[in-house]
Design an enzyme around this catalytic site. Structure first.
Site, PDB file in Angstrom:
ATOM      1  N   HIS A   3       0.383  -1.491   0.012  1.00  0.00           N
ATOM      2  CA  HIS A   3      -0.333  -0.129   0.028  1.00  0.00           C
ATOM      3  C   HIS A   3       0.546   1.324  -0.552  1.00  0.00           C
ATOM      4  O   HIS A   3       0.592   1.950  -0.659  1.00  0.00           O
ATOM      5  CB  HIS A   3      -0.921   0.431   0.974  1.00  0.00           C
ATOM      6  CG  HIS A   3      -1.476   1.386   1.028  1.00  0.00           C
ATOM      7  ND1 HIS A   3      -3.176   1.025   0.901  1.00  0.00           N
ATOM      8  CD2 HIS A   3      -1.484   2.261   2.368  1.00  0.00           C
ATOM      9  CE1 HIS A   3      -3.647   2.150   0.528  1.00  0.00           C
ATOM     10  NE2 HIS A   3      -2.628   3.345   1.228  1.00  0.00           N
ATOM     11  N   HIS A  44     -10.335   2.554  -0.143  1.00  0.00           N
ATOM     12  CA  HIS A  44     -10.395   1.593   0.892  1.00  0.00           C
ATOM     13  C   HIS A  44     -11.257   0.187   1.546  1.00  0.00           C
ATOM     14  O   HIS A  44     -12.085   0.164   1.906  1.00  0.00           O
ATOM     15  CB  HIS A  44     -11.260   2.376   2.585  1.00  0.00           C
ATOM     16  CG  HIS A  44     -10.865   2.947   3.575  1.00  0.00           C
ATOM     17  ND1 HIS A  44     -10.907   3.306   4.659  1.00  0.00           N
ATOM     18  CD2 HIS A  44      -8.919   3.447   3.251  1.00  0.00           C
ATOM     19  CE1 HIS A  44      -9.893   4.149   5.653  1.00  0.00           C
ATOM     20  NE2 HIS A  44      -9.356   3.553   4.850  1.00  0.00           N
TER      21      HIS A  44
END
Lengths: 82, 668, 222, 82
Positions: B59, B105
């Protein structure tokens, strides 16, 4: 000292949340459920010498802020032990 | 992080012996761990291992995608700041700048849909206002599983309530977005949130921290144990055990974020700030590492000063916590009291937690003990850049021609009814009416149009914003799918009369360690790059979300594109609904009856085979865009609609429905 | 005419209503912070929409207890006009300037859309420029707009013509009793309404039906 | 049979409402109040032959709808008398 305040709607006051929950429980197959009412539970810790002192202060908090006394009842429970 | 990690009074977490299991639990491969030891010149302690694990997570480091992201066009006369900062910045004239980004998300929203979606919206807004911009519009691109899947209804309700709950409270209008349903997302929903803000070109704030000895300041909410390992989780595959995960999902407080926004805007009006960054994934760690590394300085933190919400938090937990609504700033020395007064007035925490140094290292103290001492360079950029093996997607079969000679009116009207009622076309009003699309009083065209139109407050200018991608095109032919996603954003923005300027993106893909998935990623990017180049539509920010896979089944490649354009006089803008009778309708571009990957094939013919999608002619896209914009600018057209999902018939039906104006179609 | 807009932490429509007030009065309204206790003399005080204190506990419950509200109640008693829009209406019921309570919407969802309203009383300082019984379109955007009061209060409100605005019968977005969208106090100078007139005061935003609330105030109070 | 379900946030999970109430109480002059946490209280009436049957059904209702078991705990109290 720990305390718990239960705030519930007065009898006869509209309860949209309770009605909606009752409907969805029915849709999920839970038959035989009625009079669903949703209220608030406020837990707090208060520095007070005696339970009476704590009760007095929390009552004032309910009257001033925590409950809308026009439509809500409040019930104070103290747990002096912890 | 399992229970036994919390230290008793005697042993400190750094005394834990680093075993291969602990390294694996931190998401680092053995060869990656060797690199950490090499950079450190010794075995890292537990805290240092935690910091490396989040900074080198997929990420934060983009290790599987960095090599290919570099190939995307990122510059142009309109670009003030391209990828690499908290958000992209483009020039929209008269000293105004548009600041925007899109973030995913996905994993947190699957575990807890309300908070996952809410904190996604909160996080993307912080990325924008940390650059000095005031957020003026939010959009979201959502992908859920099949409508009949048992979890879908619960996930849709939670995500929509979360987006509304956070965005509405912040007072930023949610002006549009898209929702798709496909069984490939059953175990892996996608929640991509986009935010657009406005700033002055001479008042943009960046993350590079400079000035040895300058104070490093923590502002916003207190720190708790939320989302620890959120960064590594973001790219961790889901297995059925994920249900029992400790509640690591972060909980959002939009009310505190609204105060944080106003306090930051107030401080940013002065010149007290040297650098500022929001604490997103990997919280205090990523913000302090990135700010110091970009500024070429060192940083020293004293965690005793960090405001905490929970007791007995270890330094490890404080560094990795992803509690929401927090920012890190570097102030000019001596300006702390002035800044503190503003944050206290807004009821927010303010604490000097460290200073900049000239060591080029990150040194962390906690409870009188140095718990971490690491080189900044390797932390920020030392993650290995993988050139993962990939296999291109074999060309898909052309869709079989269907026998249209005998199709009569009933077939056509039945087909239209099926399409208008299918999950991909049916009205989204029941979703977007849960979002406040009107607050701030500048929404000229809200949800339901080709692109949203938001006025630049107090001017005649307006921003056009659109989110687009067709994942099935990308599955069938990633290169064409990548082109189509960018081209559709270009078309949707041009359809309002606005000039497309730049894009952001959320690249949602499966497990890059599978060659065919990596192949999808490489080819989608190739297509996107070609379209950005041909249409002068560069990438200025974005996000990559990999490992979207459950029990080995990956999602369709979903490179979601967020496009932004500008119209200089919003009075000239047009919508996509017929406005009056007795006007002629034109179709721009050749209609070749292409059914591969079409909704007609999927819902009317009930055929899910992946055939070749229509190919994209970028030169023609550009010509059509310019032509349509000229027609609108000269006031010659009253409505324009992009023909996409469902094709011509659906496009016409949509144009009729909004204002209840019918149309008469002749096929010559 | 001098207007003041109260800004609570979490209010987010304060700027929108200030834009309309300035357009109608030609003067910038005073933007008054909730923590201040002195409120400049104003012909009209506006409590804007938003999520004061995050709408936590009960919408408007904490805002109603902020220092500035004592001043607002005092000024109202001395004849200043008070307009509470959406969250502002909730604050007015919580501080006792208006009766009843705004409960959670019946469908339990936030709703943001245009609604058809009927002007039932055009003799208040806010509604002077509308026709009696006129139907207008003004958007709503709220989670708790479901007005409730006991029957005695409802009868009193209806009897005294204090149900200033109601949703068209087939267009009630939240389940409010008697389709109540906006009520005033006995003097008619304190109005609480859930719809947002400031969001419908410009053709570019879809229409001007809300504008006459503001221009009406200028005419009535200047 | 009457039953009450108390739904509270799990330990460590941020409670924005509790935080805001605590601050507001402070501003109203109630010092010495901390750890304010707000939860939900659901009262309902259920047709069940035995308390055990009622408990089983209500537990299932909590798991499926009433509580968000990722971040909330629930506690069921039965009052078999009424």
């Amino acid at each position: 000292m720990k305390a718990t305040v239960k705030i519930t709607l007065k009898h006869g006051v509209l309860d949209p949340q309770g009605k909606a929950i009752e409907k969805s429980l029915g849709q999920l197959g839970f038959t035989g459920v009625n009079d669903v009412r949703q209220g608030k539970l406020i837990e707090l810790d208060i520095d007070a010498d005696t339970p009476e002192e704590a009760e007095k202060q929390i009552t004032e908090m309910c009257e001033k802020l925590l409950a809308n006394t026009v439509i809500e009842n409040y019930d104070i429970q103290l747990n002096p032990a912890d | 992080m399992s229970e036994d990690m919390t230290p008793s009074e005697t042993t400190h977490i750094n005394d834990t012996e680093i075993t291969p299991e602990i390294v694996a639990e931190h998401g680092l491969k053995p060869d990656e761990y060797e690199k950490v030891v090499a950079h450190m010149g010794r075995t890292p302690n537990m805290t240092e291992l935690g910091v490396f694990s989040v900074m080198w997570s997929e990420h934060c480091s983009y290790k599987s995608s960095r090599k290919w992201l570099k190939k995307l066009p990122v510059s142009g006369p309109q670009v003030i700041q391209g990828p690499g900062e908290n958000a992209g910045v483009i020039d929209i004239g008269d000293g105004d700048a548009a600041v925007f980004k899109m973030e995913s998300h996905n994993h947190p929203s699957f575990i807890e849909p309300y908070q996952g979606a809410a904190t996604g919206v909160g996080g993307i807004m912080r990325d924008v206002f940390t650059m000095g911009a005031r957020p003026v519009a939010n959009m979201n691109a959502l992908r859920f599983g099949d409508p009949s899947h048992p979890k879908t209804r619960h996930l849709v309700a939670g995500v929509v309530h979360g987006i509304g709950g956070y965005g509405n409270c912040m007072g930023v209008p949610t002006v549009g977005g898209e929702v798709n349903f496909d069984s490939c997302y059953n175990g892996n929903i996608l929640v991509n949130a986009m935010c657009v803000g406005l700033a002055r070109t001479d008042k943009i704030f960046y993350a590079a921290a400079t000035g040895i000895g300058a104070p490093v300041v923590y502002v916003g909410s207190k720190t708790g144990r939320d989302g620890i390992h959120g960064a590594t989780m973001a790219s961790a595959e889901f297995d059925d055990a994920s249900e029992e995960k400790r509640p690591t999902v972060q909980v959002g407080d939009p009310f505190t974020e609204k105060l944080l926004l106003e306090a930051c805007q107030e401080l940013m009006a002065s010149d007290a700030i040297i650098a500022i960054q929001d604490m997103g994934a990997a919280g205090l760690t990523s913000s302090s590492v990135e700010m110091a590394d970009k500024g070429g300085v060192g940083i020293e933190l004293n965690l005793d000063k960090v405001p905490c919400r929970e007791t007995h938090m270890t330094g490890y937990e404080m560094l990795l916590s992803e509690s929401q609504e927090r920012m890190l700033m570097v102030l000019k020395p001596g300006r702390e009291p002035e800044a503190e007064a503003i944050f206290l007035r807004w009821g927010l925490d303010f604490a000097v937690v460290g200073t900049l140094t000239d060591t080029g290292r990150m040194v962390v103290h906690h409870e009188g003990r140095m718990i971490a001492d690491m080189p900044l360079g390797p932390l920020a950029d030392g993650a290995p850049e993988y050139d993962r093996p990939f296999t291109p997607t074999p060309p898909a079969l052309p869709a079989p021609q269907i026998d249209t000679a005998h199709a009569d009116e009933t077939d056509i009207s039945e087909a239209l009814k099926t399409l208008m009622g299918c999950s991909e076309i049916a009205s989204r009003r029941w979703i977007y009416e849960q979002y406040d699309s009107m607050v701030m009083g500048d929404t000229l065209a809200g949800p339901g149009g080709d692109a949203a139109l938001v006025r630049v407050h107090g001017t005649k200018k307006a921003l056009a914003i659109s989110t687009d991608v067709n994942p099935r095109y990308c599955l069938a032919q990633p290169i064409e799918g990548g082109k189509q996603a960018v081209a559709e954003a270009y078309r949707n923005i041009s359809a309002t009369g606005a000039t497309p300027l730049a894009i952001t993106n959320c690249l949602n893909f499966g497990n890059p360690e599978r060659p065919e998935i990596m192949g999808q990623f490489v080819e989608c990017l190739e297509g996107m790059g070609a379209a950005c180049e041909a249409l002068d539509f560069p990438v200025v920010s974005g996000n990559v979300s990999l490992y979207n896979e459950t029990n080995g089944q990956g999602i369709n490649p979903t490179p979601a594109i967020g496009g932004v354009g500008l119209i200089k006089d919003f009075e000239k803008a047009v919508g996509n609904a017929f406005t009056q009778a007795d006007q002629y309708i034109f179709v721009l571009g050749a209609t070749k009856g292409h059914l591969g990957c079409s909704l007609f094939q999927r819902f009317v013919m009930q055929d899910d085979t992946i055939y070749a999608p229509p190919s994209v002619d970028l030169d023609l896209e550009r010509k059509h865009g310019e032509f349509v914009r000229d027609m609108i600018d000269n006031g010659l057209v009253s409505a324009v609609h992009d023909v996409s999902d469902g094709g011509l018939l659906v496009a016409l039906a949509e144009m009729c429905l909004s204002n209840h104006i019918g149309c008469h179609i002749e096929d010559d | 005419m001098q207007a003041s807009v109260i800004v609570f932490p979490g209010s987010n429509c304060d700027r929108d209503v200030a834009v309309c007030l300035e357009a109608a009065t030609g003067k910038k309204p005073n933007m008054v912070w909730h923590g201040d206790s002195d409120l400049p003399d104003s012909d009209v005080i506006v409590l804007p929409g938003g999520f004061s204190y995050g709408d936590y506990l009960r919408c408007g419950s904490m805002a109603a207890n902020s220092p500035i509200m004592k001043e607002v109640v005092l000024k109202a008693q001395k004849g200043a006009a008070v307009l509470g829009i959406c969250n502002g209406f909730q604050v007015l019921t919580e501080c006792g300037l208006l009766p009843g309570v705004l409960m959670r919407n019946a469908a339990l969802n936030f709703v943001c859309r245009n609604t058809h309203l009927v002007i039932n009383n055009n003799s208040t300082p806010f509604t002077g420029q509308y026709q009696q019984g006129e139907e207008v379109v003004i958007p709503v955007a709220h989670n708790e707009g479901n007005y409730f009061a006991d029957d005695a209060t409802l009868d009193e409100l209806a009897g005294e013509g204090r149900i200033v605005l109601s949703y068209a019968p087939d267009d009630n977005p939240n389940g409010a009793c008697k389709n109540i969208a906006g009520i005033c106090d006995a003097s008619g100078r304190v109005l609480g309404m859930m719809p947002h007139p400031e969001r419908r005061a410009e053709t570019a935003l879809g229409g001007e039906d809300g504008k006459r609330i503001f221009t009406g105030l200028v005419e009535a109070l200047s």
